[in-house]
Design a protein around this motif. Structure first.
Motif, short mmCIF file in Angstrom:
data_model
loop_
_atom_site.label_atom_id
_atom_site.label_comp_id
_atom_site.label_asym_id
_atom_site.label_seq_id
_atom_site.Cartn_x
_atom_site.Cartn_y
_atom_site.Cartn_z
N GLY A 145 2.74 4.49 -3.62
CA GLY A 145 2.56 5.89 -3.95
C GLY A 145 3.48 6.80 -3.14
O GLY A 145 4.20 7.63 -3.69
N SER A 146 3.45 6.66 -1.81
CA SER A 146 4.30 7.50 -0.97
C SER A 146 5.77 7.20 -1.18
O SER A 146 6.62 8.10 -1.07
CB SER A 146 3.92 7.31 0.50
OG SER A 146 4.03 5.96 0.89
N THR A 153 3.10 -2.23 5.05
CA THR A 153 3.13 -1.21 4.00
C THR A 153 2.19 -0.04 4.30
O THR A 153 2.42 1.07 3.82
CB THR A 153 2.76 -1.85 2.65
OG1 THR A 153 1.46 -2.46 2.72
CG2 THR A 153 3.78 -2.91 2.27
N LEU A 165 3.32 3.67 4.18
CA LEU A 165 2.60 4.73 3.47
C LEU A 165 2.62 6.02 4.28
O LEU A 165 2.96 7.10 3.76
CB LEU A 165 1.17 4.28 3.21
CG LEU A 165 0.23 5.21 2.42
CD1 LEU A 165 -0.87 4.39 1.75
CD2 LEU A 165 -0.43 6.26 3.32
N ASN A 194 -1.45 5.56 -5.36
CA ASN A 194 -1.56 4.21 -4.80
C ASN A 194 -2.72 3.45 -5.43
O ASN A 194 -2.57 2.30 -5.88
CB ASN A 194 -1.81 4.28 -3.29
CG ASN A 194 -0.52 4.21 -2.50
OD1 ASN A 194 0.47 3.68 -2.97
ND2 ASN A 194 -0.54 4.77 -1.31
N LEU A 213 0.81 -1.22 0.00
CA LEU A 213 0.00 0.00 0.00
C LEU A 213 0.84 1.27 0.00
O LEU A 213 0.28 2.36 -0.03
CB LEU A 213 -0.92 0.01 1.23
CG LEU A 213 -1.93 -1.13 1.35
CD1 LEU A 213 -2.71 -1.01 2.65
CD2 LEU A 213 -2.87 -1.13 0.16
N SER A 214 2.16 1.13 0.02
CA SER A 214 3.02 2.30 0.16
C SER A 214 3.67 2.73 -1.15
O SER A 214 4.53 3.61 -1.14
CB SER A 214 4.12 2.01 1.19
OG SER A 214 5.03 1.03 0.70
#
Length: 424
Positions: free
Chosen positions: A109-110, A163, A167, A348, A106-107
């Motif tokens: 994007g960051s 994750t 994020l 994300n 889930l991370s």
């Protein structure tokens, strides 16, 4: 001459020995192209849909948006679309690898935003060589993936939680790295910005690369058929290889010709396609790739088969974070800036949605690297088309959510159908 020495005549009526993989009487057998299409129809009926829903969905999406706005399929808009796909598509490619082992990151994007911040600070503020900034960003991405894998395999912390913490943590780290201004502009004359925004292949080079690719595909298919024949396995009709090569050549030539009426094929998009092709080859032609599918399909069976499951999990997560970092660098270069919005917003969701919509199963063990290419085209086509129609952002979110939900429903129904037919 006695009858015992009379040479025996060959019995031409004797049945031909079947290939080893077709000798089971329960298997359906067919000859030539008719057999190929019959097997394809059987796979569809048993729930093995592959990429068929994605192709049909993409065609429908393009037709609808072209009817609503004739500019959608213009060369100018399609070139812009390919530029938009390169960065987020690279991130989605990493998500595909992680999903194949039935995990989630889930991370991404960051992490891509943190990579852009590292690029901006080291290249602009600290005056590092651009190659050093890129290497450091990718190395940090690899380290983060290793930490994810270690926490998951050593302490059993679900990747969802690990994750999710990443994020939030990397978003804060990104803000700290960028400082109070929150934005670092990248110079337009730097090669990484030019690479992501203004480098395009001349038509002759694009045609040459496409031709060499088609030749490579034909050689690969012929080599594979010969290896299978040598091993006593079925090979399929040779005409299928020819038809496949002709279709790919026609589609590639048409796409290059149309894009060349504007700026041409973007080098950054070509890099994305190369990454997809390399990852597809690694996943299907190497031991590591086969182990990825084995672990994602059944972890316990893979462990009993002697596969180092922990290593596979760690390496898959590392590949995911490295590609997320690279995607962040490409996205920052295209936008010519590293800012607090880099990697934020829907990055994300788009990356994960693209992987799932492209055909990668959330349950692990099913999908391919090409899922990232197909999925990102679907997602970005929807966003691009809705933008051309001047619709609000909330409409884009809702439409994308509906498409993602449909993709997951199709995946679930397909999995249920395969299980009922004993092919799951």
């Amino acid at each position: 001459m006695s009858s015992s020495t009379t040479p025996q005549t060959k019995d031409n009526s004797a049945p031909t020995t079947l290939a080893a993989d077709l000798q089971d009487e329960r298997l359906m057998r067919g000859e030539g192209l008719r057999g190929v299409f019959g097997a394809f129809g059987m796979r569809i009926r048993t729930g093995d849909l592959g990429s068929l829903p994605i192709f049909l969905g993409l065609i429908i999406i393009w037709i609808v948006f072209q009817i609503l706005n004739p500019r959608f399929l213009s060369a100018t808009n399609l070139v812009d679309l390919t530029l938009q796909c390169a960065g987020v598509g690279t991130i989605a490619l990493g998500v595909v690898v992680v999903l194949l082992v039935a995990q989630i990151d889930l991370s991404v994007g960051s992490l891509s935003g943190l990579a852009s911040a590292i690029l901006g600070v080291t290249f602009i503020n600290w005056q590092w060589p651009i190659w050093a900034s890129i290497v450091v960003a990718l190395a940090i991405g690899a380290l983060i993936g290793f930490v994810y894998g270690f926490l998951f395999t050593r302490f059993g912390v679900p990747t969802f939680i690990v994750t999710l913490a990443g994020l939030m943590g990397f978003l804060g780290l990104q803000l700290w790295v960028l400082g109070p201004n929150g934005t670092i502009n990248l110079p337009y004359n730097s090669w990484i910005v030019e690479f992501a925004t203004s480098w395009f292949l001349p038509p002759w080079l694009a045609y040459t690369i496409a031709g060499l690719t088609v030749i490579g595909i034909v050689v690969s298919d012929i080599t594979k058929s010969r290896r299978r024949a040598k091993a006593g396995l079925s090979t399929g009709p040779g005409s299928l290889i020819v038809i496949k090569a002709i279709v790919i050549a026609i589609v590639a030539a048409a796409a290059i010709t149309w894009l060349a009426t504007n700026r041409g094929v973007a080098v950054s998009f070509l890099l994305f396609i190369v990454l997809v092709a390399v990852m597809a080859t690694v996943l299907t032609r190497t031991r590591w790739g086969r182990w990825i599918y084995a672990v994602g399909g059944n972890e316990e069976a893979a462990r009993r088969a002697g596969i180092n499951v922990k290593t596979i999990y760690i390496s898959a997560l590392m590949v995911g974070t490295i590609l997320a970092t690279l995607g962040g660098l490409l996205a920052a270069a295209r936008l010519t800036a590293a800012s607090i919005s880099s990697g934020g917003g829907t990055t994300n969701l788009i990356a994960i949605a693209a992987a799932v919509i492209g055909g990668t199963s959330l349950f692990g063990g099913r999908g391919s690297a090409w899922s990232a290419l197909l999925g990102i085209f679907v997602i970005m086509s929807i966003q691009n088309g809705l933008t051309l129609l001047n619709l609000e952002s909330y409409v884009q979110f809702m439409v994308t959510g509906v498409v993602l939900l449909l993709a997951v429903i199709i995946d679930s129904l397909s999995r249920r159908s395969r299980a009922s037919h004993g092919t799951a």
